[in-house]
Motif scaffolding. Sequence first.
Motif, PDB file in Angstrom:
ATOM      1  N   ALA A 178     -44.959  22.234  39.856  1.00  0.00           N
ATOM      2  CA  ALA A 178     -43.501  22.414  39.901  1.00  0.00           C
ATOM      3  C   ALA A 178     -43.108  23.368  41.033  1.00  0.00           C
ATOM      4  O   ALA A 178     -42.137  23.115  41.771  1.00  0.00           O
ATOM      5  CB  ALA A 178     -43.000  22.940  38.563  1.00  0.00           C
ATOM      6  N   ALA A 179     -43.851  24.451  41.180  1.00  0.00           N
ATOM      7  CA  ALA A 179     -43.546  25.409  42.246  1.00  0.00           C
ATOM      8  C   ALA A 179     -43.763  24.782  43.623  1.00  0.00           C
ATOM      9  O   ALA A 179     -42.996  25.043  44.566  1.00  0.00           O
ATOM     10  CB  ALA A 179     -44.419  26.654  42.084  1.00  0.00           C
ATOM     11  N   THR A 188     -41.650  22.544  48.759  1.00  0.00           N
ATOM     12  CA  THR A 188     -41.704  21.508  49.798  1.00  0.00           C
ATOM     13  C   THR A 188     -40.545  20.522  49.733  1.00  0.00           C
ATOM     14  O   THR A 188     -40.265  19.825  50.716  1.00  0.00           O
ATOM     15  CB  THR A 188     -43.015  20.705  49.687  1.00  0.00           C
ATOM     16  OG1 THR A 188     -43.055  20.050  48.402  1.00  0.00           O
ATOM     17  CG2 THR A 188     -44.224  21.614  49.845  1.00  0.00           C
ATOM     18  N   GLY A 189     -39.901  20.427  48.566  1.00  0.00           N
ATOM     19  CA  GLY A 189     -38.849  19.433  48.390  1.00  0.00           C
ATOM     20  C   GLY A 189     -39.381  18.029  48.236  1.00  0.00           C
ATOM     21  O   GLY A 189     -38.633  17.050  48.323  1.00  0.00           O
ATOM     22  N   GLU A 190     -40.688  17.888  47.973  1.00  0.00           N
ATOM     23  CA  GLU A 190     -41.325  16.582  47.814  1.00  0.00           C
ATOM     24  C   GLU A 190     -42.088  16.525  46.495  1.00  0.00           C
ATOM     25  O   GLU A 190     -42.359  17.561  45.866  1.00  0.00           O
ATOM     26  CB  GLU A 190     -42.287  16.306  48.975  1.00  0.00           C
ATOM     27  CG  GLU A 190     -41.629  16.248  50.341  1.00  0.00           C
ATOM     28  CD  GLU A 190     -40.746  15.014  50.526  1.00  0.00           C
ATOM     29  OE1 GLU A 190     -40.807  14.086  49.689  1.00  0.00           O
ATOM     30  OE2 GLU A 190     -40.002  14.977  51.522  1.00  0.00           O
ATOM     31  N   SER A 191     -42.420  15.315  46.068  1.00  0.00           N
ATOM     32  CA  SER A 191     -43.131  15.138  44.805  1.00  0.00           C
ATOM     33  C   SER A 191     -44.585  15.578  44.947  1.00  0.00           C
ATOM     34  O   SER A 191     -45.217  15.395  45.992  1.00  0.00           O
ATOM     35  CB  SER A 191     -43.066  13.675  44.369  1.00  0.00           C
ATOM     36  OG  SER A 191     -41.726  13.289  44.113  1.00  0.00           O
ATOM     37  N   THR A 192     -45.088  16.172  43.876  1.00  0.00           N
ATOM     38  CA  THR A 192     -46.445  16.718  43.892  1.00  0.00           C
ATOM     39  C   THR A 192     -47.222  16.192  42.693  1.00  0.00           C
ATOM     40  O   THR A 192     -46.650  15.735  41.707  1.00  0.00           O
ATOM     41  CB  THR A 192     -46.414  18.255  43.837  1.00  0.00           C
ATOM     42  OG1 THR A 192     -45.800  18.660  42.592  1.00  0.00           O
ATOM     43  CG2 THR A 192     -45.597  18.822  44.989  1.00  0.00           C
ATOM     44  N   HIS A 193     -48.535  16.276  42.784  1.00  0.00           N
ATOM     45  CA  HIS A 193     -49.364  15.839  41.667  1.00  0.00           C
ATOM     46  C   HIS A 193     -50.721  16.524  41.699  1.00  0.00           C
ATOM     47  O   HIS A 193     -51.151  17.066  42.726  1.00  0.00           O
ATOM     48  CB  HIS A 193     -49.533  14.315  41.644  1.00  0.00           C
ATOM     49  CG  HIS A 193     -49.692  13.698  42.995  1.00  0.00           C
ATOM     50  ND1 HIS A 193     -48.632  13.212  43.728  1.00  0.00           N
ATOM     51  CD2 HIS A 193     -50.779  13.499  43.770  1.00  0.00           C
ATOM     52  CE1 HIS A 193     -49.060  12.717  44.880  1.00  0.00           C
ATOM     53  NE2 HIS A 193     -50.354  12.889  44.927  1.00  0.00           N
ATOM     54  N   GLN A 242     -56.632  18.331  29.382  1.00  0.00           N
ATOM     55  CA  GLN A 242     -55.524  19.011  28.723  1.00  0.00           C
ATOM     56  C   GLN A 242     -55.304  20.434  29.233  1.00  0.00           C
ATOM     57  O   GLN A 242     -54.187  20.794  29.585  1.00  0.00           O
ATOM     58  CB  GLN A 242     -55.728  18.987  27.202  1.00  0.00           C
ATOM     59  CG  GLN A 242     -55.503  17.623  26.584  1.00  0.00           C
ATOM     60  CD  GLN A 242     -54.106  17.097  26.874  1.00  0.00           C
ATOM     61  OE1 GLN A 242     -53.896  16.275  27.760  1.00  0.00           O
ATOM     62  NE2 GLN A 242     -53.130  17.570  26.137  1.00  0.00           N
ATOM     63  N   PRO A 243     -56.357  21.268  29.284  1.00  0.00           N
ATOM     64  CA  PRO A 243     -56.128  22.624  29.812  1.00  0.00           C
ATOM     65  C   PRO A 243     -55.676  22.612  31.262  1.00  0.00           C
ATOM     66  O   PRO A 243     -54.814  23.400  31.666  1.00  0.00           O
ATOM     67  CB  PRO A 243     -57.506  23.298  29.663  1.00  0.00           C
ATOM     68  CG  PRO A 243     -58.203  22.512  28.611  1.00  0.00           C
ATOM     69  CD  PRO A 243     -57.734  21.111  28.788  1.00  0.00           C
ATOM     70  N   LEU A 244     -56.254  21.720  32.075  1.00  0.00           N
ATOM     71  CA  LEU A 244     -55.856  21.651  33.473  1.00  0.00           C
ATOM     72  C   LEU A 244     -54.402  21.230  33.622  1.00  0.00           C
ATOM     73  O   LEU A 244     -53.677  21.739  34.477  1.00  0.00           O
ATOM     74  CB  LEU A 244     -56.755  20.664  34.222  1.00  0.00           C
ATOM     75  CG  LEU A 244     -57.977  21.265  34.908  1.00  0.00           C
ATOM     76  CD1 LEU A 244     -58.852  20.157  35.475  1.00  0.00           C
ATOM     77  CD2 LEU A 244     -57.571  22.221  36.006  1.00  0.00           C
ATOM     78  N   ALA A 245     -53.975  20.290  32.775  1.00  0.00           N
ATOM     79  CA  ALA A 245     -52.585  19.845  32.841  1.00  0.00           C
ATOM     80  C   ALA A 245     -51.636  20.987  32.482  1.00  0.00           C
ATOM     81  O   ALA A 245     -50.593  21.177  33.126  1.00  0.00           O
ATOM     82  CB  ALA A 245     -52.368  18.653  31.912  1.00  0.00           C
ATOM     83  N   ARG A 246     -51.995  21.767  31.469  1.00  0.00           N
ATOM     84  CA  ARG A 246     -51.142  22.888  31.062  1.00  0.00           C
ATOM     85  C   ARG A 246     -51.084  23.952  32.155  1.00  0.00           C
ATOM     86  O   ARG A 246     -50.015  24.493  32.465  1.00  0.00           O
ATOM     87  CB  ARG A 246     -51.653  23.494  29.749  1.00  0.00           C
ATOM     88  CG  ARG A 246     -51.421  22.628  28.530  1.00  0.00           C
ATOM     89  CD  ARG A 246     -51.607  23.438  27.269  1.00  0.00           C
ATOM     90  NE  ARG A 246     -52.962  23.956  27.150  1.00  0.00           N
ATOM     91  CZ  ARG A 246     -53.969  23.309  26.563  1.00  0.00           C
ATOM     92  NH1 ARG A 246     -53.767  22.106  26.053  1.00  0.00           N
ATOM     93  NH2 ARG A 246     -55.163  23.850  26.485  1.00  0.00           N
ATOM     94  N   LEU A 247     -52.231  24.262  32.737  1.00  0.00           N
ATOM     95  CA  LEU A 247     -52.276  25.287  33.773  1.00  0.00           C
ATOM     96  C   LEU A 247     -51.695  24.785  35.092  1.00  0.00           C
ATOM     97  O   LEU A 247     -51.120  25.552  35.870  1.00  0.00           O
ATOM     98  CB  LEU A 247     -53.727  25.736  33.999  1.00  0.00           C
ATOM     99  CG  LEU A 247     -54.393  26.486  32.837  1.00  0.00           C
ATOM    100  CD1 LEU A 247     -55.880  26.662  33.117  1.00  0.00           C
ATOM    101  CD2 LEU A 247     -53.728  27.830  32.618  1.00  0.00           C
ATOM    102  N   GLY A 248     -51.846  23.484  35.336  1.00  0.00           N
ATOM    103  CA  GLY A 248     -51.403  22.934  36.618  1.00  0.00           C
ATOM    104  C   GLY A 248     -49.932  22.598  36.684  1.00  0.00           C
ATOM    105  O   GLY A 248     -49.372  22.507  37.787  1.00  0.00           O
ATOM    106  N   GLY A 249     -49.300  22.386  35.530  1.00  0.00           N
ATOM    107  CA  GLY A 249     -47.890  22.014  35.537  1.00  0.00           C
ATOM    108  C   GLY A 249     -47.000  22.970  36.305  1.00  0.00           C
ATOM    109  O   GLY A 249     -46.242  22.548  37.203  1.00  0.00           O
ATOM    110  N   PRO A 250     -47.057  24.271  36.016  1.00  0.00           N
ATOM    111  CA  PRO A 250     -46.216  25.221  36.769  1.00  0.00           C
ATOM    112  C   PRO A 250     -46.563  25.272  38.254  1.00  0.00           C
ATOM    113  O   PRO A 250     -45.675  25.492  39.091  1.00  0.00           O
ATOM    114  CB  PRO A 250     -46.521  26.567  36.085  1.00  0.00           C
ATOM    115  CG  PRO A 250     -47.022  26.204  34.727  1.00  0.00           C
ATOM    116  CD  PRO A 250     -47.779  24.930  34.904  1.00  0.00           C
ATOM    117  N   VAL A 251     -47.834  25.068  38.589  1.00  0.00           N
ATOM    118  CA  VAL A 251     -48.239  25.081  39.996  1.00  0.00           C
ATOM    119  C   VAL A 251     -47.623  23.897  40.737  1.00  0.00           C
ATOM    120  O   VAL A 251     -47.088  24.036  41.845  1.00  0.00           O
ATOM    121  CB  VAL A 251     -49.784  25.047  40.103  1.00  0.00           C
ATOM    122  CG1 VAL A 251     -50.218  24.911  41.565  1.00  0.00           C
ATOM    123  CG2 VAL A 251     -50.388  26.302  39.491  1.00  0.00           C
TER     124      VAL A 251
END
Length: 251
Positions: free
Chosen positions: A93-94, A99-104, A82-91
Amino acid sequence: MPDKPQVPAADQTLRILALLGRSRGPVAASSMATALGLPRSSVYHLLATMQEHGFVVHLPEQRRWGLGTAAAELAGGFNRQQPLARLGGPVAAALADRTGESTHIAMLTGRDVIYIVEERAPRRPALVTDVGVRLPAHLTATGRAMLAGVGAAQLRALYPDAASFSTRTERGPRSPRELRDVLREVRRIGYAFEDGEVTLGMRSVAVAVRDHTGWPIAAVAVTWSDDAERDADAMIAAVQDSADRLARRIG
């Protein structure tokens, strides 16, 4: 009147686990059967199976059952994700914007990776990396990025023989030795790459995110199709920057 579950045994198992999770202490099997309206024989059979997998423990002196270590691991995994998902979401998205490509972003769990963040870029192909999806770690760029950071003993325990390896597209390592060769290259160049091993026609690059102890707690990746004209070096640099950013965010 509620619909009957399509998989009664799974429904009953989850109800038992939920009851144990709500209880203040271990519970007798007969009490579970009464509370859930289930036959005692079914409850005993389900508890025996859950005990084999570590989700419950039997306390013979008390004639009661409690949650096992596997259930605790699930809770711990949720607390980590959960914390990683919250912190990682903006990263993520940026990175998709850059890159114009999907990220995960994914985490390592046993021989699998589980995806905790996905940012789909507009007008790009759909991927299999939805949030919550598990894939074999040795086939994915994120998995390889993290496996390159685990110890040799743990790697041997995860992949003891050729039977530990699966494939999706008939590509990828098939033995512990082949995997070690792949991971040696990941450590040398600092990032992981896969080409058509998860989905034919798609490739990914990933970089591990390490916590303060140096453990690979997650990995950031970008995926693009073979027909997309992308500068691989630019993609790698973008992913490395994103992994560094997420590492700073988690401290």
